[in-house]
Design an enzyme around this catalytic site. Structure first.
Site, mmCIF file in Angstrom:
data_model
loop_
_atom_site.group_PDB
_atom_site.id
_atom_site.type_symbol
_atom_site.label_atom_id
_atom_site.label_comp_id
_atom_site.label_asym_id
_atom_site.label_seq_id
_atom_site.Cartn_x
_atom_site.Cartn_y
_atom_site.Cartn_z
ATOM 1 N N GLU A 226 43.131 124.494 -1.658
ATOM 2 C CA GLU A 226 42.493 124.199 -0.370
ATOM 3 C C GLU A 226 40.971 124.287 -0.440
ATOM 4 O O GLU A 226 40.269 123.658 0.340
ATOM 5 C CB GLU A 226 43.021 125.122 0.722
ATOM 6 C CG GLU A 226 44.477 124.868 1.119
ATOM 7 C CD GLU A 226 45.468 125.587 0.225
ATOM 8 O OE1 GLU A 226 45.048 126.172 -0.800
ATOM 9 O OE2 GLU A 226 46.676 125.554 0.547
ATOM 10 N N PHE B 210 55.014 135.852 8.804
ATOM 11 C CA PHE B 210 54.851 135.285 7.471
ATOM 12 C C PHE B 210 53.727 134.253 7.480
ATOM 13 O O PHE B 210 53.701 133.367 8.320
ATOM 14 C CB PHE B 210 56.167 134.649 7.002
ATOM 15 C CG PHE B 210 56.041 133.973 5.669
ATOM 16 C CD1 PHE B 210 55.739 134.715 4.525
ATOM 17 C CD2 PHE B 210 56.182 132.597 5.552
ATOM 18 C CE1 PHE B 210 55.589 134.085 3.297
ATOM 19 C CE2 PHE B 210 56.051 131.967 4.325
ATOM 20 C CZ PHE B 210 55.749 132.717 3.200
ATOM 21 N N GLN B 211 52.807 134.388 6.560
ATOM 22 C CA GLN B 211 51.644 133.501 6.427
ATOM 23 C C GLN B 211 50.795 133.449 7.688
ATOM 24 O O GLN B 211 50.238 132.421 8.043
ATOM 25 C CB GLN B 211 52.075 132.100 5.985
ATOM 26 C CG GLN B 211 52.657 132.141 4.581
ATOM 27 C CD GLN B 211 52.728 130.792 3.913
ATOM 28 O OE1 GLN B 211 52.993 129.794 4.558
ATOM 29 N NE2 GLN B 211 52.522 130.773 2.607
ATOM 30 N N LYS C 213 52.254 126.321 15.394
ATOM 31 C CA LYS C 213 53.366 125.393 15.175
ATOM 32 C C LYS C 213 54.013 124.932 16.486
ATOM 33 O O LYS C 213 54.341 123.759 16.639
ATOM 34 C CB LYS C 213 54.409 126.102 14.300
ATOM 35 C CG LYS C 213 55.437 125.173 13.736
ATOM 36 C CD LYS C 213 56.242 125.833 12.631
ATOM 37 C CE LYS C 213 57.380 124.897 12.241
ATOM 38 N NZ LYS C 213 57.419 124.616 10.819
ATOM 39 N N MET D 228 22.296 130.834 -15.662
ATOM 40 C CA MET D 228 21.256 131.230 -14.723
ATOM 41 C C MET D 228 21.177 132.751 -14.608
ATOM 42 O O MET D 228 20.089 133.329 -14.513
ATOM 43 C CB MET D 228 21.516 130.592 -13.350
ATOM 44 C CG MET D 228 20.445 130.881 -12.333
ATOM 45 S SD MET D 228 18.817 130.365 -12.911
ATOM 46 C CE MET D 228 18.715 128.707 -12.243
HETATM 47 C C1 LIG Z 1 31.246 131.363 -6.798
HETATM 48 C C2 LIG Z 1 30.031 131.920 -7.438
HETATM 49 N N1 LIG Z 1 30.111 133.062 -8.171
HETATM 50 C C3 LIG Z 1 29.015 133.566 -8.761
HETATM 51 C C4 LIG Z 1 27.801 132.953 -8.630
HETATM 52 C C5 LIG Z 1 26.566 133.539 -9.303
HETATM 53 N N2 LIG Z 1 26.035 132.604 -10.288
HETATM 54 C C6 LIG Z 1 24.978 131.803 -10.029
HETATM 55 S S1 LIG Z 1 24.606 130.786 -11.295
HETATM 56 C C7 LIG Z 1 25.853 131.436 -12.231
HETATM 57 C C8 LIG Z 1 26.082 130.943 -13.629
HETATM 58 C C9 LIG Z 1 26.613 129.572 -13.658
HETATM 59 O O1 LIG Z 1 27.005 129.287 -14.978
HETATM 60 P P1 LIG Z 1 27.220 127.820 -15.469
HETATM 61 O O2 LIG Z 1 28.072 127.087 -14.520
HETATM 62 O O3 LIG Z 1 27.665 127.845 -16.875
HETATM 63 O O4 LIG Z 1 25.770 127.193 -15.310
HETATM 64 P P2 LIG Z 1 24.458 127.430 -16.199
HETATM 65 O O5 LIG Z 1 23.575 128.332 -15.395
HETATM 66 O O6 LIG Z 1 24.878 128.018 -17.494
HETATM 67 O O7 LIG Z 1 23.871 126.077 -16.306
HETATM 68 C C10 LIG Z 1 26.524 132.439 -11.539
HETATM 69 C C11 LIG Z 1 27.621 133.241 -12.090
HETATM 70 C C12 LIG Z 1 27.770 131.778 -7.848
HETATM 71 N N3 LIG Z 1 26.646 131.120 -7.637
HETATM 72 N N4 LIG Z 1 28.890 131.275 -7.291
#
Ligand SMILES: Cc1ncc(C[n+]2csc(CCOP(=O)(O)OP(=O)(O)O)c2C)c(N)n1
Ligand SMILES: [Mg+2]
Lengths: 573, 159
Positions: free
Chosen positions: A48, A110-111, A160, A468
Site C-alpha cells: 500500500e 479484526f483489522q 463496510k 548521504m
Molecule cells: C525511509 C527513510 N529511512 C531513512 C532515511 C535516512 N537516509 C537519508 S539518505 C539515506 C541513505 C540513502 O542511501 P542510498 O539510497 O544508497 O543513497 P546514496 O546516498 O548512497 O546515494 C538514509 C538512510 C530516509 N531518508 N528515509
C-alpha cells in the site's frame, strides 16, 4: 436508491479519476466488487505504500489529483508514509480506506485501526463516513480540498456497512465548505508594493519553490524573470519552474545548492520567494539568511508567511494569479552590474567533481542521462546523495519533470512514484534515479511496471553505502561508518558477521530486476555507462541499470546543518 | 503570555481532536478548554487558554484557521473582551463553619447550591483570578473537590 459503493464510483467518475492504485482486503470487498466494471483503470500494487507513492507521482507529473484505495487496518497504516510524503510536499491525492462496520468501531475488531486518528497529522483533511447519505458530499469535498488552495492528501475512511447501505443522496454539482475558503487573489496593494520594491531593487533575486509548480505558474515566473532581468534560484521542489539553461538561472540554493545561488542569496537586496517556504535545508542559519535583503513572499498559505524568516512584503494568494497582476507593474531593467557579478560567480564555481582518471563517478552517470534524454525526461529520485546529484547535474527546463520527496525525504518513494508518473504521462521517458539503499525499499513495485509494460528506467547508483548518511559520518563523525555500510567491509565491530564474505553484489540488482521480469543491466566501468544506459532507454519495457560508482564520492558544495549559506564546504581536501 | 483563543467550529466528531492535536503536537499545554454548541447547533464554540509566546501563538492561530472544520478563530487577548469561569467547590462544612462559609461566599457573590451534613457545594462565577482568590480563602475549611469550567469569553467589539 443507490448503495454507498455506487455513490463512491459515481463520485470518483465525476471527480475525473482515470486511474486508481491500490490493494484489496476484507473491508473493501464491496468497493472492489463495484470497481470490477468501473470506467477507470485499476492498478494492483504489491504494497500500500507503493499505492500512495504511485498516486503521488501521478499527481506530481500531471497536476491532477491522484487516487489510491486500500483496506482497513494494515492497509491503511501502510499508506501513512505515503500520505506524509504527499503532505509535506503539498501534493493532491485522495486515499480511500475501508473500515470495519460502524457498530464494531472501537471494539478492537479484526483489522481495525483508528485510521482517521493515525492519519490526522499527515493529511490536509480526513473523514470517517458514518452515514451513506453523507458519502456523495464527502467524496466531492475530498477531491475539492485535495486539489484547491495549498494542495494536499485527503483520506476518506468508509466502514463496510456504509459501503453497503442505500441512500438517495447524489453527488453534488458544486462544493461549498464554510470553513474552507482559500485566498486565491493576492491583495492589489501588496502586489503594488512588491512591484515597487522590484523596480527599486538593484540586486533582486527570485527564490522559487514547489508552490510555483503546484500553481502551474512556471510560465509567469519565466516572464517575470526575463522582463525585469532578475536571476532565479529554485528549491529542490522548484526545479523546472524556470529553465536552468537560461543565463538568469542560478540553479538550486541551500545545503547542496550552487555556490552562485548561495552567494546571490547572501548578497541580494531583495529576495522574492515565490511559493517557497524557507525550509531549514534552504536557509541554513536563519539569522544570516539573505540578511542584506528586503524579503517578499508570495504564497497561497498564510501560515507559511513569516514562519521562520520575517517577511517585509507578504502577498497571500495563488502564485499564478499574483504574478499575472505583478508582471505588468514591473519595469524592464538591465541590471548590468548585478548580472555581471552573477556571471562571474557562475564561471568560477560550476558544480564540479573529480574528472581525473577512469573512476566511475556518480555525477558522470547523471550527466550521461541528461545527454541521452536531451534533458527531456521526467526524472524521479529516491533520497540520498544520488538525489542531490540528480538535482545538480541534470538541467531542468520544464515544470513537473523533477519528482522527488523533498519535505519528508522518503527513501522508497522514487520507484513507485516513477510508475505513477509514467501512468500519467505515457509518452514521456521516465527515469528513476536511485541509490542502492533506497532501491531496496519498495522494489517489489517493479512487478507493476512489468505487468503493465510501463517502461520506467531505474538507474541505481550503487556506492555500497547509505551514502548521504555516510557522508555526514565522514565529515562530522570522524569517519565512523556506523550502520551505513551495505557490504561487510568498513562496518563497526558490533555489525560484523563472523565469516561472512564481502559479496560484490548483495542484492544482485541485475538478477533482482530479471526476477521481476524487467531488463537488468550493470555498468562496472565508466566506459560501460553510456552503452548500458542506451540499451535500457531503447528497450520497450522497464529496465534497471546498476552502476557501480565510486563508493566514497561526496555531494558538494555542502553547507553544514545550521551554518550560514556562505560557509560552504567545497571538498574534504 | 496567556492567550485566550475563541473559535467557531463545525459541530462534528473529530473536530476537537484536530484542534487539540495541532496544539499538543507542538508540545504546548492547554490550560483550559471549553466546548459547547452555539445558538446554531451545527456549530460549536471552543474557548481555550494557552500559554505561549506571541509569535508562536500567532502561528498556531493561523494554522487553526487553516483547518477545514474551523470556521473562525479569534485571539481575544488582542482585543477587549469579557471572560468568566464557573467553579463548583465541595467544601467541608459543619454547623461550626457553615456561617463563615456563607459569609465568604457572599463577599464573592458566590452561591451555595447544596447543603449537606458534612459538606456544602458553592458555585462561584468570576474571572479566573477571582475564582483562584476565592478558592484560596476557602482552602483552610477543607476543599473536598473542585470542578471548573475553564474560561469562556466574548469579545466586546460590536457587530
Ligand atoms: C525511509 C527513510 N529511512 C531513512 C532515511 C535516512 N537516509 C537519508 S539518505 C539515506 C541513505 C540513502 O542511501 P542510498 O539510497 O544508497 O543513497 P546514496 O546516498 O548512497 O546515494 C538514509 C538512510 C530516509 N531518508 N528515509
Ligand atoms: Mg548508496
Amino acid at each position: 436508491m443507490r448503495t454507498g459503493v455506487e455513490c463512491l464510483m459515481d463520485g470518483l467518475k465525476k471527480a475525473g479519476v482515470q486511474v486508481i492504485f491500490g490493494l484489496p482486503g476484507g473491508s473493501v470487498l464491496d468497493i472492489f466488487n463495484g470497481l470490477y466494471d468501473a470506467p477507470f483503470k485499476f492498478v494492483l500494487t504489491r504494497h500500500e505504500q507503493g499505492a500512495a507513492h504511485m498516486a503521488d507521482g501521478y499527481a506530481r507529473a500531471t497536476g491532477r489529483v491522484g487516487c489510491c484505495l486500500v483496506t482497513s487496518g494494515p492497509g491503511a497504516t501502510n499508506t501513512v508514509t505515503g500520505l506524509g510524503t504527499a503532505y509535506m510536499d503539498s501534493i493532491p491525492l485522495v486515499c480511500i480506506s475501508g473500515q470495519v462496520p460502524t457498530h464494531m468501531i472501537g471494539n478492537d475488531a479484526f483489522q481495525e485501526a483508528d485510521t482517521t486518528g493515525i492519519t490526522r497529522p499527515v493529511t490536509k483533511h480526513n473523514y470517517l463516513v458514518r452515514n451513506a447519505d453523507d458519502l456523495p458530499r464527502i467524496i466531492a469535498e475530498a477531491f475539492y480540498i485535495a486539489g484547491t488552495g495549498k494542495p494536499g492528501p485527503v483520506l476518506v475512511d468508509i466502514p463496510k456497512d456504509v459501503q453497503r447501505a442505500s441512500t438517495k443522496a447524489h453527488t453534488p454539482d458544486s462544493v461549498s465548505i464554510r470553513g474552507y475558503n482559500p485566498t486565491t487573489e493576492g491583495h492589489p496593494k501588496q502586489i503594488a508594493r512588491l512591484a515597487e520594491a522590484i523596480n527599486k531593487a538593484k540586486k533582486p533575486l527570485l527564490y522559487v519553490g514547489g508552490g510555483a509548480i503546484a500553481a502551474n505558474a512556471a510560465e509567469e515566473v519565466t516572464q517575470l524573470a526575463r522582463k525585469a532581468k532578475i536571476p532565479v534560484t529554485t528549491t529542490l521542489l522548484g526545479l523546472g519552474a524556470f529553465p536552468e539553461t537560461d543565463s538568469l538561472a542560478l540553479r538550486m540554493l541551500g545545503m547542496h545548492g550552487s555556490v552562485t545561488a548561495n552567494y546571490a542569496t547572501h548578497h541580494c537586496d531583495l529576495l522574492v520567494s515565490i511559493g517557497a517556504r524557507f525550509d531549514d535545508r534552504v536557509t541554513g542559519k536563519i539569522a544570516e539568511f539573505a540578511s542584506h535583503a528586503k524579503i517578499a513572499h508570495i504564497d497561497i498559505d498564510p501560515t507559511a508567511i513569516s514562519k521562520s524568516v520575517p517577511v517585509d512584503i507578504p502577498v497571500v494568494g495563488d502564485v499564478k494569479h499574483v504574478l499575472k497582476v505583478l508582471i505588468p507593474l514591473v519595469e524592464s531593467k538591465e541590471r548590468t552590474e548585478w548580472l555581471a557579478q552573477i556571471q562571474e560567480w557562475k564561471q568560477k564555481n560550476p558544480f564540479a567533481y573529480d574528472q581525473n582518471g577512469s573512476k566511475l563517478m556518480p555525477q558522470y552517470v547523471i550527466e550521461q542521462i541528461y545527454a541521452l534524454t536531451k534533458g527531456d525526461a521526467i526524472i524521479v529520485t529516491e533520497v540520498g546523495q544520488h538525489q542531490m546529484w540528480s538535482a545538480q547535474y541534470y538541467k531542468y527546463t520544464q515544470p513537473r519533470t523533477f519528482i522527488s520527496s523533498g519535505g519528508l525525504g522518503t527513501m522508497g518513494f522514487g520507484l513507485p512514484a516513477a510508475i505513477g508518473a509514467q501512468f500519467g504521462c505515457p509518452g514521456k521517458m521516465v527515469v528513476d534515479i536511485s541509490g542502492d539503499g533506497s532501491a531496496q525499499m519498495n522494489f517489489q513495485e517493479l512487478v507493476v511496471a512489468v505487468e503493465h509494460q510501463v517502461p520506467i528506467k531505474v538507474v541505481i547508483l550503487n556506492n555500497g553505502y547509505l551514502g548521504m548518511v555516510r557522508q555526514w559520518q565522514e565529515m562530522f563523525y570522524k569517519k565512523q561508518y556506523s550502520a551505513t555500510c551495505l557490504g561487510q567491509s568498513g562496518r563497526g565491530k558490533n555489525e560484523k558477521i563472523k565469516d561472512c564474505p564481502d559479496r560484490p553484489y548483495l542484492p544482485d540488482f541485475v538478477k533482482l530486476a530479471e526476477a521481476h521480469g524487467a531488463l537488468g543491466l550493470r555498468a562496472k566501468t565508466r566506459a560501460a555507462v553510456v552503452p548500458m544506459l542506451t540499451k535500457a532507454f531503447e528497450a520497450d519495457g522497464p529496465a534497471v541499470v546498476e552502476c557501480m560508482v565510486e563508493p566514497e564520492a561526496n555531494v558538494y558544495p555542502m553547507v553544514p546543518a545550521g551554518a550560514s549559506l556562505m560557509e560552504m564546504i567545497q571538498s574534504m581536501a | 503570555m496567556k492567550h485566550i483563543i475563541s473559535m467557531l467550529v463545525e459541530n462534528r466528531p473529530g473536530v476537537l481532536a484536530r484542534v487539540i492535536g495541532l496544539i499538543s503536537g507542538r508540545g504546548y499545554n492547554i490550560d483550559s478548554l471549553n466546548v459547547a454548541p452555539t445558538q446554531d447547533i451545527t456549530t460549536s464554540r471552543i474557548t481555550m487558554t494557552v500559554p505561549g509566546d506571541d509569535h508562536v501563538l500567532e502561528q498556531v492561530t493561523k494554522q487553526l484557521n487553516k483547518l477545514v472544520d474551523v470556521i473562525k478563530v479569534f485571539d481575544l487577548t488582542k482585543e477587549k473582551y469579557i471572560d468568566r469561569e464557573l467553579a463548583m467547590v465541595k467544601v467541608c462544612a459543619s454547623t461550626k463553619n457553615r456561617s463563615a462559609l456563607i459569609e465568604l461566599a457572599a463577599l464573592f457573590r458566590a452561591e451555595n447550591v447544596s447543603v449537606q451534613n458534612k459538606a456544602m457545594i458553592i458555585q462561584m462565577v468570576g474571572t479566573t483570578d477571582a475564582v483562584d482568590n476565592f478558592l484560596e480563602l476557602i482552602k483552610p475549611h477543607g476543599i473536598v473537590e473542585v470542578s471548573r469550567t475553564g474560561v469562556i469569553a466574548v469579545g466586546k467589539a460590536e457587530g
